[in-house]
Scaffold this active site. Structure first.
Site, PDB file in Angstrom:
ATOM      1  N   LYS A  80       0.850  -1.197   0.000  1.00 14.93           N
ATOM      2  CA  LYS A  80       0.000   0.000   0.000  1.00 14.93           C
ATOM      3  C   LYS A  80       0.884   1.245   0.000  1.00 14.93           C
ATOM      4  CE  LYS A  80      -3.989   1.754   2.685  1.00 14.93           C
ATOM      5  NZ  LYS A  80      -4.881   1.456   3.821  1.00 14.93           N
ATOM      6  N   SER A 155      -9.759   1.365   2.721  1.00  9.87           N
ATOM      7  CA  SER A 155      -8.902   2.172   1.892  1.00  9.87           C
ATOM      8  C   SER A 155      -7.832   1.380   1.132  1.00  9.87           C
ATOM      9  CB  SER A 155      -8.222   3.242   2.749  1.00  9.87           C
ATOM     10  OG  SER A 155      -7.386   2.645   3.737  1.00  9.87           O
ATOM     11  N   SER A 179      -9.866  -1.228   6.844  1.00 13.87           N
ATOM     12  CA  SER A 179      -9.281  -1.002   5.512  1.00 13.87           C
ATOM     13  C   SER A 179      -8.590  -2.198   4.885  1.00 13.87           C
ATOM     14  CB  SER A 179      -8.299   0.172   5.549  1.00 13.87           C
ATOM     15  OG  SER A 179      -9.021   1.358   5.431  1.00 13.87           O
TER      16      SER A 179
END
Ligand code: GLN
Length: 475
Positions: A80, A155, A179
């Site tokens: 990420k 996310s 997330s």
């Protein structure tokens, strides 16, 4: 040779690499080919670390040659965009950090490098990890590979899509509230939020520091377990990271084979019919696997979402104060200091991030601190205590991961409250600091994945893996 990426696992890849069926370079090339074909449409990766892949491959191949290879050696992984990897941009998909290059490795990257993992690139996410759809990214939306008109969740949407679309074998996401689990659920993956403190936060771009945690994502429980074992551990640079001695205080006692369903919490409404039906089927499967399913009662879980949306913005407003246009990141000129602040922050952050900074500043302001922040802290404590007492009776608690399947792009962007509802079942685990996992539990008739969430007591990730593997066999 053609490598079957769809059904590949870490174990299978490791055996093939060890037996010389294919080389690390061939495995990596197979993923790069899919990325070339699919990433333009799906936008899972913001960047492929082109110049850096070859040296990583060389290290991995050397490890196989000299007998130091571990299961993770040569495994292609996606990370990420809020995880620092020295020399590479880490922007948290925000304009404010657009050209921010990491000057050191995060703890998790250090651990992975030691095992000779091949980090393919950085993945798209919601701006500063705030959102549930990867639509708030400053670099375009990511699309769900099961239906490209739908969101992948967020996310960590890019990390989920990278694995679901065979553009990486496993990936790392981060959680402040769901997330990792929520996009895993929307993309048919396994995703885990570890116990708070099990994985160091050193080198992770902070959102809500008392809630943040890195989490592994993959296609199977076993892959997630292997990746988790390689990233966890004590780090002197994160004062909240847990020591091995501390962990010994939470022995792996045998399972009672009893799982709790918080009926009152689930009956709160807002859950899609298809999700309820799938959840009931999951309960039946667990019964078949030999678990007793019992109702547990909670007076506090229903307040988790409200508490999260007080504590998180308070921490966000404090953590994000450092991006002021003066030290690093996006900066705008203005005649005075206030002007620099307001133009840099106003221009660098998206709407959702600004909303949370404003909310958090208000919550922490004189006169409101006690009414909001302190009250939320007290309720957080009550939630954690109540969960602790529930876990005296059961090994784990199950709920759906999300109240609905992946929604259409744009559907919730103008309705923050309905976007926040994605987090309703995620919040208790983040607030209490306990581990939770999302496991694929079937699909809607349109082929959209659904997920079962299992939540376990403090430091009992092993419970999640055990129940998860029993469940996985029956799906
Ligand atoms: N949906 C959560 C939020 O918007 C996601 C936060 C997170 O886990 N990074 O706050």
């Amino acid at each position: 040779m053609k490598i079957d990426l769809k059904d590949l696992s870490i174990e299978k890849a490791h055996n093939s690499l060890k037996n010389g069926e294919y080389k690390v370079s061939e495995l990596v090339d197979a993923y790069l080919e899919v990325i070339k074909e699919k990433n333009e449409e799906l936008n899972a990766y913001l960047e492929i670390f082109k110049d850096d892949i070859e040296p990583q491959v060389k290290i991995a191949e050397e490890m196989f040659k000299n007998g130091t290879a571990t299961k993770m050696t040569g495994i292609p992984i996606a990370i990420k965009d809020n995880i620092l990897f020295e020399g590479h941009i880490a922007s948290a998909a925000s304009k404010i950090l657009e050209s921010h290059r990491a000057v050191y490795d995060s703890f998790v990257i250090m651990k992975l490098k030691k095992e000779g993992v091949v980090i393919l690139g950085r993945t798209n996410m919601d701006d500063s990890a705030m959102g549930s759809s990867t639509e708030t990214s400053a670099y375009g939306v990511t699309r769900n590979p099961f239906d490209t008109t739908r969101v992948p969740g967020g996310s960590s949407g890019g990390s989920a899509v990278a694995v679901a679309a065979n553009m990486a074998l496993v990936s790392l996401g981060t959680e402040t509230c769901g997330s990792v689990r929520q996009p895993s659920s929307f993309c048919g993956l396994v995703g885990m939020k570890p116990t708070y403190g099990a994985v160091s936060r050193n080198g992770i771009i902070a959102m809500g520091s008392s809630l943040d945690q890195v989490g592994p994502m993959g296609k199977t429980i076993e892959d997630v377990e292997i990746l988790y074992n390689s990233i966890c551990g004590k780090d002197a640079l994160d004062s909240t990271s847990l020591t091995d001695e501390f962990k010994l205080g939470f022995p792996k006692t045998p399972l009672k084979k009893r799982i709790g369903v918080p009926r009152d919490f689930l009956n709160g409404g807002g859950i899609d019919e298809v999700v309820i039906k799938n959840f009931e089927e999951s309960c039946e499967k667990l019964k078949k696997a030999g678990y007793e399913i019992v109702d547990v009662h909670s007076k506090t879980m229903q307040y988790s979402l409200a508490v999260y949306y007080i504590i998180m913005p308070a921490e966000v407003s404090s953590n994000l104060a450092r991006y002021d246009g003066m030290r690093y990141g996006f900066s705008q000129d203005a005649p005075d200091l206030y002007g620099v602040y307001s133009k840099s922050k106003g221009g660098g952050y998206g709407k959702e991030v600004r909303r949370r900074i404003l909310l958090g500043t208000y919550i922490l302001s004189h006169g409101y601190y006690d009414a909001y922040y302190n009250k939320a802290i007290n309720v957080r404590d009550m939630i954690a205590k109540e969960l602790l007492s529930i876990f005296e009776e059961v090994d784990a608690i199950i709920t759906p991961t999300v109240p609905f399947p992946a929604f259409k792009l744009g559907d919730k962007m103008n309705d923050p409250m309905s976007m926040y509802m994605c987090d309703i079942f995620s919040a208790p685990a983040n607030l209490a600091g306990i581990p939770a996992i999302s496991i694929p539990s079937g699909n809607t008739k349109d082929g959209l994945p659904l997920g079962l969430q299992i939540t376990a007591p403090y430091l009992r990730e092993d419970v999640l893996f055990t129940i998860g593997k029993d469940f996985e066999k029956l799906v």
